[in-house]
Design a protein around this motif. Structure first.
Motif, PDB file in Angstrom:
ATOM      1  N   TYR A 393     -11.914  -2.776   2.443  1.00  0.00           N
ATOM      2  CA  TYR A 393     -10.915  -3.276   1.503  1.00  0.00           C
ATOM      3  C   TYR A 393      -9.547  -3.262   2.167  1.00  0.00           C
ATOM      4  O   TYR A 393      -9.276  -2.466   3.067  1.00  0.00           O
ATOM      5  CB  TYR A 393     -10.874  -2.403   0.242  1.00  0.00           C
ATOM      6  CG  TYR A 393     -12.216  -2.278  -0.447  1.00  0.00           C
ATOM      7  CD1 TYR A 393     -12.597  -3.182  -1.438  1.00  0.00           C
ATOM      8  CD2 TYR A 393     -13.111  -1.261  -0.097  1.00  0.00           C
ATOM      9  CE1 TYR A 393     -13.832  -3.071  -2.061  1.00  0.00           C
ATOM     10  CE2 TYR A 393     -14.346  -1.150  -0.713  1.00  0.00           C
ATOM     11  CZ  TYR A 393     -14.700  -2.058  -1.692  1.00  0.00           C
ATOM     12  OH  TYR A 393     -15.914  -1.955  -2.302  1.00  0.00           O
ATOM     13  N   TYR A 394      -8.670  -4.142   1.702  1.00  0.00           N
ATOM     14  CA  TYR A 394      -7.266  -4.084   2.079  1.00  0.00           C
ATOM     15  C   TYR A 394      -6.468  -3.569   0.887  1.00  0.00           C
ATOM     16  O   TYR A 394      -6.605  -4.095  -0.236  1.00  0.00           O
ATOM     17  CB  TYR A 394      -6.733  -5.459   2.470  1.00  0.00           C
ATOM     18  CG  TYR A 394      -7.218  -5.984   3.792  1.00  0.00           C
ATOM     19  CD1 TYR A 394      -7.358  -5.146   4.896  1.00  0.00           C
ATOM     20  CD2 TYR A 394      -7.526  -7.326   3.951  1.00  0.00           C
ATOM     21  CE1 TYR A 394      -7.790  -5.629   6.107  1.00  0.00           C
ATOM     22  CE2 TYR A 394      -7.957  -7.832   5.170  1.00  0.00           C
ATOM     23  CZ  TYR A 394      -8.099  -6.974   6.244  1.00  0.00           C
ATOM     24  OH  TYR A 394      -8.533  -7.466   7.452  1.00  0.00           O
ATOM     25  N   VAL A 395      -5.661  -2.550   1.136  1.00  0.00           N
ATOM     26  CA  VAL A 395      -4.632  -2.180   0.174  1.00  0.00           C
ATOM     27  C   VAL A 395      -3.385  -2.968   0.553  1.00  0.00           C
ATOM     28  O   VAL A 395      -2.900  -2.883   1.682  1.00  0.00           O
ATOM     29  CB  VAL A 395      -4.345  -0.662   0.206  1.00  0.00           C
ATOM     30  CG1 VAL A 395      -3.168  -0.324  -0.710  1.00  0.00           C
ATOM     31  CG2 VAL A 395      -5.589   0.107  -0.220  1.00  0.00           C
ATOM     32  N   LEU A 396      -2.903  -3.773  -0.366  1.00  0.00           N
ATOM     33  CA  LEU A 396      -1.726  -4.609  -0.136  1.00  0.00           C
ATOM     34  C   LEU A 396      -0.495  -3.928  -0.728  1.00  0.00           C
ATOM     35  O   LEU A 396      -0.582  -3.252  -1.743  1.00  0.00           O
ATOM     36  CB  LEU A 396      -1.909  -5.986  -0.769  1.00  0.00           C
ATOM     37  CG  LEU A 396      -3.205  -6.731  -0.427  1.00  0.00           C
ATOM     38  CD1 LEU A 396      -3.228  -8.096  -1.101  1.00  0.00           C
ATOM     39  CD2 LEU A 396      -3.367  -6.872   1.061  1.00  0.00           C
ATOM     40  N   SER A 412     -12.055   1.862   4.335  1.00  0.00           N
ATOM     41  CA  SER A 412     -13.491   1.599   4.348  1.00  0.00           C
ATOM     42  C   SER A 412     -14.159   1.905   3.020  1.00  0.00           C
ATOM     43  O   SER A 412     -15.229   1.364   2.725  1.00  0.00           O
ATOM     44  CB  SER A 412     -14.159   2.427   5.454  1.00  0.00           C
ATOM     45  OG  SER A 412     -13.884   3.811   5.263  1.00  0.00           O
ATOM     46  N   GLY A 413     -13.556   2.778   2.207  1.00  0.00           N
ATOM     47  CA  GLY A 413     -14.171   3.178   0.952  1.00  0.00           C
ATOM     48  C   GLY A 413     -13.355   2.772  -0.259  1.00  0.00           C
ATOM     49  O   GLY A 413     -12.290   2.165  -0.134  1.00  0.00           O
ATOM     50  N   PRO A 414     -13.817   3.163  -1.456  1.00  0.00           N
ATOM     51  CA  PRO A 414     -13.189   2.690  -2.695  1.00  0.00           C
ATOM     52  C   PRO A 414     -12.014   3.549  -3.175  1.00  0.00           C
ATOM     53  O   PRO A 414     -11.850   3.750  -4.378  1.00  0.00           O
ATOM     54  CB  PRO A 414     -14.350   2.741  -3.683  1.00  0.00           C
ATOM     55  CG  PRO A 414     -15.171   3.901  -3.224  1.00  0.00           C
ATOM     56  CD  PRO A 414     -15.071   3.896  -1.721  1.00  0.00           C
ATOM     57  N   SER A 415     -11.212   4.063  -2.245  1.00  0.00           N
ATOM     58  CA  SER A 415     -10.028   4.828  -2.640  1.00  0.00           C
ATOM     59  C   SER A 415      -9.082   4.910  -1.453  1.00  0.00           C
ATOM     60  O   SER A 415      -9.480   4.710  -0.309  1.00  0.00           O
ATOM     61  CB  SER A 415     -10.408   6.237  -3.112  1.00  0.00           C
ATOM     62  OG  SER A 415     -10.966   6.987  -2.048  1.00  0.00           O
ATOM     63  N   ALA A 416      -7.826   5.195  -1.753  1.00  0.00           N
ATOM     64  CA  ALA A 416      -6.832   5.351  -0.691  1.00  0.00           C
ATOM     65  C   ALA A 416      -5.642   6.115  -1.232  1.00  0.00           C
ATOM     66  O   ALA A 416      -5.308   6.019  -2.417  1.00  0.00           O
ATOM     67  CB  ALA A 416      -6.384   3.990  -0.170  1.00  0.00           C
ATOM     68  N   GLU A 417      -5.021   6.886  -0.357  1.00  0.00           N
ATOM     69  CA  GLU A 417      -3.763   7.549  -0.694  1.00  0.00           C
ATOM     70  C   GLU A 417      -2.700   7.029   0.279  1.00  0.00           C
ATOM     71  O   GLU A 417      -2.835   7.165   1.494  1.00  0.00           O
ATOM     72  CB  GLU A 417      -3.890   9.064  -0.584  1.00  0.00           C
ATOM     73  CG  GLU A 417      -2.651   9.793  -1.073  1.00  0.00           C
ATOM     74  CD  GLU A 417      -2.840  11.300  -1.097  1.00  0.00           C
ATOM     75  OE1 GLU A 417      -2.534  11.934  -0.072  1.00  0.00           O
ATOM     76  OE2 GLU A 417      -3.311  11.820  -2.128  1.00  0.00           O
ATOM     77  N   ILE A 418      -1.670   6.418  -0.271  1.00  0.00           N
ATOM     78  CA  ILE A 418      -0.635   5.762   0.530  1.00  0.00           C
ATOM     79  C   ILE A 418       0.658   6.556   0.410  1.00  0.00           C
ATOM     80  O   ILE A 418       1.063   6.948  -0.694  1.00  0.00           O
ATOM     81  CB  ILE A 418      -0.404   4.315   0.041  1.00  0.00           C
ATOM     82  CG1 ILE A 418      -1.736   3.562  -0.058  1.00  0.00           C
ATOM     83  CG2 ILE A 418       0.567   3.584   0.955  1.00  0.00           C
ATOM     84  CD1 ILE A 418      -2.485   3.428   1.237  1.00  0.00           C
TER      85      ILE A 418
END
Length: 448
Positions: A393-396, A412-418
């Motif tokens: 996925y891309y987090v925009l 690569s997975g269904p979560s992110a901390e930015i």
């Protein structure tokens, strides 16, 4: 929770300009290059040869009127379909429009649909590209006078038809519908029928591209000639928005992040990746000032839809009886159209449809976690429903004053901390496959 920055050639840095990438799918690039200005001109001139395509015009003649036009369009689609190996079917979408505004009696009408069935039975997504094939003279009820309609909207119909010719030979997991609709000049009747039918039958329309007036590059009143700019109109407040959805939009500042505007941003990024000398202008309106088009009924049914239109309309051509008056030509005649420009617009549409139909579906239930106060932004989502699984996925990310996504971060997975605050930046998430085909971005909702 893995996230990495993109390689240099894909990195989108914070700037005032729209994002572009240099990576292309070679097969899509070949399809784009196959779109022919000569074929587009041939289609436009053939449609003009029917003298008038007014919705209320003759349906029995083989050479003149709306009936002859729609039969020819259907026959052409059927000719293209022979290259599809049985995957493309062509049909009339028939209905009777009751008497009403701009319709003086109940009138049988027919849209023409060429449906290129997706190869993945688990992928229910549908993509639509459309133009309207009806035309009009000065008097909207004049069904007999010469009404060539070369730019409005034989040009948009030619886009749909030329794309059907090129894409019929290819295979896509999702379904693409190449549409020519009737009744636009009388009140968007043809597109409204398809949109209502789609809703009733549960079509999973992921995006609808309406091409209306895409063949002129000269603005008579301004003297401007622009053969590289094209407008994409996208609504801010969704036409089908509920009170609950409006409350969420107001609370998170999502007034510029409707599904239509995410599609418009996607169009700009992808089209400028594939089509040279093209500048996609995002217009933050559903349509032109106090005007409407065939994307509107789809918006009203809750689908993501935009209008694509030339930059500078020539109002000496639109809705005018063909004539010469005080040395000035009036009327929507084919000699005044710019077919190289329409080719460019058609190539833009193809690049969008092909990328979307090859990409994974949109991520589901995208949200920003709000269970704690923090200057970081935590996002989570679910994989697309049906179809192929994404490779990631891309987090925009963009500043709140920017019209375009400015940064992409691969996860690569269904979560992110930015490490940027949701107070100061806007975010979205899109699916991507191993070949770089991306879904339409999804703007997150607050979640716990």
């Amino acid at each position: 929770m893995k996230h990495v920055c993109l390689p240099l050639f894909l990195l989108l840095t914070l700037s005032a300009s729209a994002q572009t990438t240099v990576k292309q799918d070679a097969d899509i690039a070949n399809m784009v290059n196959e779109v022919s200005a000569k074929n587009i001109e041939t289609i436009v001139r053939k449609l003009v040869s029917f003298k008038t395509r007014h919705t209320l015009s003759d349906t029995t003649s083989k050479t003149e009127g709306i009936g002859a036009a729609r039969n020819w369009i259907k026959a052409e689609y059927e000719r293209y379909a022979k290259a599809s190996g049985g995957r493309m079917t062509v049909t009339f979408d028939e209905f009777t429009q009751p008497a009403g505004s701009r319709i003086d009696k109940p009138t049988p009408m027919k849209n023409v649909l060429a449906i290129l069935k997706g190869t993945d039975t688990a992928d229910k997504r549908v993509y639509i590209v459309s133009g309207h094939y009806d035309s009009r003279a000065t008097d909207v009820m004049d069904a007999k006078s010469f009404a060539p309609g070369a730019v409005d909207d034989a040009s948009g119909t030619a886009v749909s038809m030329e794309l059907a010719r090129v894409m019929a030979k290819q295979k896509f997991p999702a379904t693409i519908i190449f549409m020519a609709v009737v009744g636009e000049e009388q009140g968007l009747y043809g597109s409204a029928n398809v949109a209502k039918r789609a809703k009733a039958e549960g079509w999973q329309i992921d995006a609808m591209l309406n091409n209306d007036i895409v063949g002129n590059t000269y603005g008579m009143e301004t003297g401007l000639k622009d053969n590289r700019s094209v407008r994409v109109f996208g609504e801010g407040v969704p036409a089908a928005e509920t009170e609950k959805e409006a409350a969420v939009r107001n609370s998170v500042g999502g007034e510029n992040d409707s599904p239509a505007r995410e599609l418009a941003r996607y169009i700009k990024e992808v089209a400028e990746r594939y089509v040279e000398q093209l500048d996609v202008k995002l217009i933050y309106r559903r349509d032109r000032y106090l005007r409407g088009g065939d994307h509107t009924p789809f918006s009203q049914q809750g689908y993501t839809a935009v209008r694509i239109t030339e930059m500078n309309e020539d109002f000496n051509r639109q809705h005018q009886d063909a004539r010469k008056e005080k040395g000035t030509d009036y009327g929507d005649l084919p000699d005044f159209a710019d077919y190289d420009y329409t080719q460019k617009v058609a190539r833009m549409n193809l690049s969008i449809l092909a990328n979307l139909a090859l990409a994974p579906g949109r991520p589901q239930n995208v949200g920003i976690v709000t269970s704690g106060l923090t200057n970081k932004t935590q996002l989570k989502w679910e994989a697309p429903k049906g179809g192929k699984a994404p490779s990631g996925y891309y987090v925009l990310m963009r500043e709140t004053i920017s019209p375009y996504w400015e940064k992409k971060i691969f996860v690569s997975g269904p979560s992110a901390e930015i490490g940027y605050s949701k107070d100061n930046y806007l975010f979205a998430v899109q699916s991507v496959d191993a070949d770089g085909h991306e879904s339409i971005p999804v703007f997150p909702k607050p979640v716990r």
